[in-house]
Motif scaffolding. Structure first.
Motif, PDB file in Angstrom:
ATOM      1  N   THR A 238      39.545  29.929  54.400  1.00  5.90           N
ATOM      2  CA  THR A 238      38.932  30.493  55.601  1.00  5.90           C
ATOM      3  C   THR A 238      37.425  30.591  55.416  1.00  5.90           C
ATOM      4  N   GLU A 239      36.674  30.048  56.353  1.00  6.60           N
ATOM      5  CA  GLU A 239      35.223  30.183  56.291  1.00  6.60           C
ATOM      6  C   GLU A 239      34.853  31.658  56.459  1.00  6.60           C
ATOM      7  N   GLY A 240      34.032  32.167  55.554  1.00  9.27           N
ATOM      8  CA  GLY A 240      33.614  33.551  55.631  1.00  9.27           C
ATOM      9  C   GLY A 240      34.670  34.550  55.227  1.00  9.27           C
ATOM     10  N   ALA A 241      35.647  34.120  54.424  1.00  5.84           N
ATOM     11  CA  ALA A 241      36.693  35.045  53.960  1.00  5.84           C
ATOM     12  C   ALA A 241      36.078  36.196  53.165  1.00  5.84           C
ATOM     13  N   ALA A 242      36.791  37.317  53.172  1.00  3.33           N
ATOM     14  CA  ALA A 242      36.321  38.458  52.371  1.00  3.33           C
ATOM     15  C   ALA A 242      36.290  38.086  50.897  1.00  3.33           C
ATOM     16  N   TYR A 243      37.299  37.369  50.448  1.00  2.00           N
ATOM     17  CA  TYR A 243      37.351  36.847  49.088  1.00  2.00           C
ATOM     18  C   TYR A 243      38.567  35.940  48.962  1.00  2.00           C
ATOM     19  N   LEU A 244      38.607  35.174  47.880  1.00  5.09           N
ATOM     20  CA  LEU A 244      39.765  34.360  47.526  1.00  5.09           C
ATOM     21  C   LEU A 244      40.420  34.987  46.309  1.00  5.09           C
ATOM     22  N   HIS A 245      41.719  35.273  46.412  1.00  6.53           N
ATOM     23  CA  HIS A 245      42.461  35.921  45.329  1.00  6.53           C
ATOM     24  C   HIS A 245      43.417  34.913  44.703  1.00  6.53           C
ATOM     25  N   VAL A 246      43.359  34.795  43.379  1.00  3.88           N
ATOM     26  CA  VAL A 246      44.294  33.945  42.640  1.00  3.88           C
ATOM     27  C   VAL A 246      44.828  34.722  41.450  1.00  3.88           C
ATOM     28  N   CYS A 247      46.035  34.389  41.035  1.00  2.00           N
ATOM     29  CA  CYS A 247      46.598  34.887  39.781  1.00  2.00           C
ATOM     30  C   CYS A 247      46.579  33.711  38.825  1.00  2.00           C
ATOM     31  N   THR A 248      45.687  33.749  37.851  1.00  2.00           N
ATOM     32  CA  THR A 248      45.449  32.567  37.021  1.00  2.00           C
ATOM     33  C   THR A 248      46.512  32.335  35.953  1.00  2.00           C
ATOM     34  N   ASN A 249      47.408  33.293  35.774  1.00  2.00           N
ATOM     35  CA  ASN A 249      48.583  33.078  34.921  1.00  2.00           C
ATOM     36  C   ASN A 249      49.719  33.927  35.453  1.00  2.00           C
ATOM     37  N   GLU A 250      50.767  33.280  35.928  1.00  2.00           N
ATOM     38  CA  GLU A 250      51.904  33.985  36.499  1.00  2.00           C
ATOM     39  C   GLU A 250      52.878  34.372  35.380  1.00  2.00           C
ATOM     40  N   THR A 251      52.942  35.668  35.084  1.00  3.64           N
ATOM     41  CA  THR A 251      53.733  36.163  33.961  1.00  3.64           C
ATOM     42  C   THR A 251      55.216  35.828  34.085  1.00  3.64           C
ATOM     43  N   ILE A 252      55.750  35.913  35.303  1.00  2.00           N
ATOM     44  CA  ILE A 252      57.183  35.701  35.506  1.00  2.00           C
ATOM     45  C   ILE A 252      57.515  34.221  35.618  1.00  2.00           C
ATOM     46  N   ASP A 253      56.693  33.489  36.331  1.00  2.00           N
ATOM     47  CA  ASP A 253      57.018  32.093  36.649  1.00  2.00           C
ATOM     48  C   ASP A 253      56.467  31.083  35.646  1.00  2.00           C
ATOM     49  N   GLY A 254      55.523  31.509  34.791  1.00  2.00           N
ATOM     50  CA  GLY A 254      55.042  30.633  33.729  1.00  2.00           C
ATOM     51  C   GLY A 254      54.104  29.542  34.180  1.00  2.00           C
ATOM     52  N   VAL A 255      53.324  29.822  35.237  1.00  2.00           N
ATOM     53  CA  VAL A 255      52.358  28.852  35.765  1.00  2.00           C
ATOM     54  C   VAL A 255      50.954  29.344  35.432  1.00  2.00           C
ATOM     55  N   GLU A 256      50.109  28.469  34.908  1.00  2.61           N
ATOM     56  CA  GLU A 256      48.753  28.840  34.510  1.00  2.61           C
ATOM     57  C   GLU A 256      47.749  27.845  35.083  1.00  2.61           C
ATOM     58  N   TYR A 257      46.647  28.375  35.596  1.00  5.51           N
ATOM     59  CA  TYR A 257      45.555  27.520  36.065  1.00  5.51           C
ATOM     60  C   TYR A 257      44.852  26.880  34.873  1.00  5.51           C
ATOM     61  N   ASN A 258      44.509  25.616  35.013  1.00  2.74           N
ATOM     62  CA  ASN A 258      43.686  24.960  34.000  1.00  2.74           C
ATOM     63  C   ASN A 258      42.333  24.558  34.572  1.00  2.74           C
TER      64      ASN A 258
ATOM     65  N   VAL B 261      38.281  36.260  43.189  1.00  5.41           N
ATOM     66  CA  VAL B 261      38.930  37.385  42.520  1.00  5.41           C
ATOM     67  C   VAL B 261      40.123  36.842  41.738  1.00  5.41           C
ATOM     68  N   ALA B 262      40.206  37.165  40.454  1.00  4.51           N
ATOM     69  CA  ALA B 262      41.264  36.607  39.607  1.00  4.51           C
ATOM     70  C   ALA B 262      42.023  37.694  38.874  1.00  4.51           C
ATOM     71  N   ASP B 263      43.343  37.673  39.017  1.00  5.29           N
ATOM     72  CA  ASP B 263      44.237  38.489  38.207  1.00  5.29           C
ATOM     73  C   ASP B 263      44.513  37.725  36.922  1.00  5.29           C
ATOM     74  N   MET B 264      43.939  38.180  35.816  1.00  3.99           N
ATOM     75  CA  MET B 264      44.105  37.522  34.520  1.00  3.99           C
ATOM     76  C   MET B 264      44.926  38.369  33.559  1.00  3.99           C
ATOM     77  N   SER B 265      45.787  39.222  34.109  1.00  8.13           N
ATOM     78  CA  SER B 265      46.480  40.214  33.290  1.00  8.13           C
ATOM     79  C   SER B 265      47.160  39.628  32.065  1.00  8.13           C
ATOM     80  N   SER B 266      47.844  38.498  32.230  1.00  8.97           N
ATOM     81  CA  SER B 266      48.681  38.026  31.127  1.00  8.97           C
ATOM     82  C   SER B 266      48.064  36.887  30.318  1.00  8.97           C
ATOM     83  N   HIS B 267      46.782  36.569  30.572  1.00  3.47           N
ATOM     84  CA  HIS B 267      46.170  35.599  29.642  1.00  3.47           C
ATOM     85  C   HIS B 267      44.706  35.881  29.338  1.00  3.47           C
TER      86      HIS B 267
END
Length: 367
Positions: free
Chosen positions: A147-167, A179-185
């Motif tokens: 979205t143009e002008g979004a408040a922010y972009l939220h990503v979870c860069t490592n999904e603890t349950i599903d085992g998917v990680e951004y590279n 905005v990044a949730d990096m809790s598990s990595h």
């Protein structure tokens, strides 16, 4: 005491050296006559603990000077509400027409929880999702509908349950915070903090005990909280009071500080990343050897920290878990929402633990 290896996703294994130091200092921290649990958070003893922890984390992640490090409570779920309360004000000013929109990339259970919570405060745009494919990958970035002008972009860069990680680091338009949730990595791999507006992480996976939440936020994002944001969760208040606006999770900060010092002694994040690459490679090789086990995540997006897997014959699940427990391999049962098995191999999991699991995988499969 029998040797065990704890593969729990969180609260998770801590370095043995850290636990030993905490045990030695439990009744008397550095000759103060007090346990850290008993100290005033405003006293000189604890202030020195806090400042050293903050300094070591800033060094480990090369956090730029224009970012604040906050030690807070609430965990990942709590921060899902705190983030929109702190950031939505930047797009709700009179000069900004239209309702606020938050962009999300939906890659698993935790990003799903985040977007549901954010929808309580603003319009949510799911810019991309891999749900239809069973959360087996990060959607290709060129297919994201931002979205143009979004408040922010939220990503979870490592999904603890599903085992998917951004590279990769997602791209955002000028002026849109990432905005990044990096809790598990967090602290498991090198990152460029300057690419993010906000990074947050619950400590109980890779840093310390449950109850502490880390927030790394760019200074220009401290001024945009909604009027309804509670003062104890207003990032500007927390930053101005050096995480002492209210009583912080003092013992959690102390343990985190010991972990930070331990990581520095081991060579820092770069050294940990190489260890984590080696551990993940070892475990995935055993799972991929034949079709007795399977990991359903696309190879390009496989997490180094949280590795879910399934037995070909799931009627053997309980037998597998019982045999693992008998060998001191604990907490391997997968999350109830997805089933199967999961091995979380955070920084504190030694390669000997991964090798012990690989040996058992081979034995159970009868290889």
């Amino acid at each position: 005491m029998t040797q065990v290896f704890n593969f729990s996703a969180g609260p998770a294994v801590l370095p043995k050296e850290v636990l030993q130091q905490a045990a030695a200092e439990m009744l008397d921290w550095h000759g103060s006559g007090m346990s850290v649990m008993e100290m005033s958070h405003r006293g000189p003893e604890f202030i020195s603990i806090y400042k050293q922890a903050e300094s070591d984390l800033r060094e480990l992640l090369a956090v730029p000077a224009n970012y604040k490090i906050l030690f807070m409570q609430g965990g990942g779920l709590g921060m899902n509400a705190v983030i929109p309360l702190n950031l939505l004000g930047r797009v709700r000013e009179p000069a900004t027409p239209g309702p606020a929109v938050i962009d999300f990339v939906h890659t698993g259970s935790w990003s799903g929880k985040s977007l549901k919570e954010a929808a309580r405060y603003a319009n949510v745009n799911v810019a991309a999702s891999s749900q239809a494919e069973g959360f087996t990958h990060v959607p290709p970035e060129d297919a994201w509908k931002l979205t143009e002008g979004a408040a922010y972009l939220h990503v979870c860069t490592n999904e603890t349950i599903d085992g998917v990680e951004y590279n990769f680091v997602p791209r955002v338009s000028d002026g849109v915070p990432l905005v990044a949730d990096m809790s598990s990595h967090i602290l498991s791999r090198q990152i460029d903090v300057s690419k993010y507006g906000v990074i947050f992480a619950g400590a109980q996976k890779n840093i310390g005990p449950a109850g502490l939440t880390l927030v790394i936020v760019r200074e220009d994002l401290l001024e945009h909280a909604l009027p309804i944001c509670p003062s104890a969760f207003h990032w500007k208040n927390v930053a101005e009071h050096e995480s002492m606006f209210n009583t912080p999770p003092t013992y959690g900060i102390y343990i985190a500080g010991l972990v930070f010092a331990h990581l520095k002694a081991l060579g820092g994040v770069a050294a940990m990343e190489q260890r984590n690459i080696e551990k993940a490679r070892l475990l995935y090789a055993a799972l991929d050897q034949d079709d007795f086990y399977s990991n359903r995540v696309d190879v390009s997006c496989r997490s180094r920290m949280n590795i879910p897997f399934y037995l070909r014959d799931e009627s053997l699940n309980e037998k597998f878990l019982a045999g693992a427990k008998a060998r001191g391999l604990l907490q391997l049962k997968g999350h109830k929402s997805v089933g199967g098995m999961r091995a979380s191999i955070y920084n504190a999991m030694p390669i000997e633990g991964v090798q012990a699991l690989v040996d058992y995988l081979n034995e159970f499969a009868g290889r």
